[in-house]
Design a protein around this motif. Sequence first.
Motif, short mmCIF file in Angstrom:
data_model
loop_
_atom_site.label_atom_id
_atom_site.label_comp_id
_atom_site.label_asym_id
_atom_site.label_seq_id
_atom_site.Cartn_x
_atom_site.Cartn_y
_atom_site.Cartn_z
N GLY A 96 0.70 -1.61 0.34
CA GLY A 96 -0.27 0.35 -0.22
C GLY A 96 1.00 1.19 -0.07
O GLY A 96 1.80 0.87 0.65
N ILE A 97 0.14 2.13 -0.22
CA ILE A 97 1.01 3.13 -0.52
C ILE A 97 0.57 4.67 -0.38
O ILE A 97 -1.34 4.76 -0.92
CB ILE A 97 1.57 3.90 -2.14
N THR A 98 0.92 5.95 0.63
CA THR A 98 -0.25 6.77 1.17
C THR A 98 0.85 8.19 0.91
O THR A 98 2.04 7.59 0.64
CB THR A 98 -0.74 6.58 2.30
N ALA A 99 -0.06 9.30 1.17
CA ALA A 99 1.24 10.23 1.72
C ALA A 99 0.74 11.48 2.43
O ALA A 99 0.23 11.91 1.80
CB ALA A 99 1.94 10.81 0.04
N GLY A 100 1.66 12.14 2.70
CA GLY A 100 1.52 13.03 3.76
C GLY A 100 1.08 14.90 2.30
O GLY A 100 1.21 14.42 0.91
N ALA A 101 0.52 15.22 3.03
CA ALA A 101 0.23 16.22 2.75
C ALA A 101 0.83 17.74 1.55
O ALA A 101 0.42 18.33 0.88
CB ALA A 101 -1.17 17.16 3.49
N SER A 102 1.85 17.49 2.03
CA SER A 102 2.72 18.36 1.77
C SER A 102 3.86 17.13 0.26
O SER A 102 5.12 18.03 -0.02
CB SER A 102 4.08 18.53 2.24
N THR A 103 2.94 15.28 0.05
CA THR A 103 3.98 15.35 -1.31
C THR A 103 3.68 15.83 -2.55
O THR A 103 2.86 15.15 -2.63
CB THR A 103 3.96 13.46 -0.27
#
Length: 298
Positions: A271-278
């Motif tokens: 799974g992949i997620t990312a922060g709001a500044s990525t």
Amino acid sequence: MEDKKEDIRVVVAKSAGFCFGVKRAMDIVEGQLAKGEAPIYTWGPIIHNEEVVANLERRGVKVLESEEELLGVRSGTVILRSHGVPKRIYDLLDARGIRYVDVTCPFVKKIHQIVQQADADGRRVIIVGSPDHPEVQGIVGWGDERTRVIGNLGDFLALEASGDLIPGEKITIVSQTTFNHKKFEELVEKIGKMNYSVICVNTICNATQERQDEAEQIASGVDAMIVIGGKNSSNTRKLVEICRSKCKSTYYIQTLKDLKPEKTITVRSVGITAGASTPNQIIEEVSFNVRRKFQGSV
């Protein structure tokens, strides 16, 4: 978004990447650069992503790290970062006649207004969040000398024990926009049962809640989880905390080069997620190359 090609299943969170406030801030900065009106400064890093900040610096955007540096500005434009700033910074800029552009996230500005109104109504403001985070420091700067920051119930009980809080006191509770939603609800529920007149305003950004919920859901169904974001990003660190509670093999990276999977684990799904500044390009690079990185564990 799910990709099942080859052996490893890859699931990328739909909510990963720039949130509304960050995208708005970056668009405004790009607009200022396009005007070519140098010099351009930002009050603190414009967003919490080292790659983005370094790229802007290479293009001539200088980061101001202290009020002393801010006072040294004689020309150009100061951009007030998306996290928001204390009221005294606006006052200082106005007094000095320094030109500035405000890219504070509208959701953060709303908290500033709530805090100001609570003060006007004679209510004590309690901010739930990290006292070291620039967003929280900015919010504190719109309150009065009674404003306090807590991160958990223990912090609140410590205020009681010290005599700082008075039984029956009128309290308005707000939150850092990126605080863990479930922890905030649990904390407010406990404080609400105590002997205080409490008004709670849930100021956690909807995008933050959606991002956290989706990350938890994905992490619950994969063998390995990747969270992309800056090391100083509060919302990214909270995503890591959530993902690690559901998936032991959770990797916290800033870019693809940081991803170094263990060779001893068997991985059939990632799974992949990312922060709001990525930025999207970093997310895309990781998702495109993730199978190659994990192929030794299949």
